[in-house]
Design a protein around this motif. Structure first.
Motif, mmCIF file in Angstrom:
data_model
loop_
_atom_site.group_PDB
_atom_site.id
_atom_site.type_symbol
_atom_site.label_atom_id
_atom_site.label_comp_id
_atom_site.label_asym_id
_atom_site.label_seq_id
_atom_site.Cartn_x
_atom_site.Cartn_y
_atom_site.Cartn_z
ATOM 1 N N UNK A 1 0.885 -1.166 0.000
ATOM 2 C CA UNK A 1 0.000 0.000 0.000
ATOM 3 C C UNK A 1 0.916 1.208 0.000
ATOM 4 N N UNK A 2 0.609 2.173 -0.822
ATOM 5 C CA UNK A 2 1.467 3.343 -0.926
ATOM 6 C C UNK A 2 0.643 4.613 -0.802
ATOM 7 N N UNK A 3 1.273 5.633 -0.243
ATOM 8 C CA UNK A 3 0.644 6.946 -0.193
ATOM 9 C C UNK A 3 1.149 7.768 -1.368
ATOM 10 N N UNK A 4 0.194 8.292 -2.134
ATOM 11 C CA UNK A 4 0.507 9.161 -3.249
ATOM 12 C C UNK A 4 -0.308 10.428 -3.062
ATOM 13 N N UNK A 5 0.386 11.524 -2.931
ATOM 14 C CA UNK A 5 -0.291 12.821 -2.694
ATOM 15 C C UNK A 5 -1.233 12.745 -1.501
ATOM 16 N N UNK A 6 -0.721 12.160 -0.427
ATOM 17 C CA UNK A 6 -1.432 12.057 0.861
ATOM 18 C C UNK A 6 -2.642 11.126 0.849
ATOM 19 N N UNK A 7 -2.760 10.282 -0.163
ATOM 20 C CA UNK A 7 -3.853 9.319 -0.232
ATOM 21 C C UNK A 7 -3.298 7.930 -0.434
ATOM 22 N N UNK A 8 -3.967 6.936 0.138
ATOM 23 C CA UNK A 8 -3.548 5.562 -0.090
ATOM 24 C C UNK A 8 -3.862 5.166 -1.511
ATOM 25 N N UNK A 9 -2.894 4.579 -2.164
ATOM 26 C CA UNK A 9 -3.083 4.145 -3.549
ATOM 27 C C UNK A 9 -3.093 2.634 -3.605
#
Length: 60
Positions: free
Chosen positions: A52-60
């Motif tokens: 799970x990754x955060x991209x622009x402060x959102x979980x992607x």
């Protein structure tokens, strides 16, 4: 479940590998999952089964 918040952030590459290998071995032997926060994509690619990754402060 083993929780590891940036367990290798201040370690050199060799020590990072040793720590993550130990976490993987402990989890396997005990039948536990590991939830780890890592900032090194190469380590994530080598050790993670799921991501799970955060991209622009959102979980992607």
């Amino acid at each position: 479940m083993l929780l590891a918040d940036e367990p290798v952030s201040a370690l050199d590459p060799a020590a990072s590998e040793q720590v993550l290998a130990l976490l993987a071995e402990l989890a396997h032997d005990a039948g536990l999952a590991v939830l780890a926060v890592l900032h090194q994509p190469s380590l994530v690619a080598r050790y993670a089964d799921r991501l799970s990754a955060r991209v622009r402060r959102r979980l992607a």
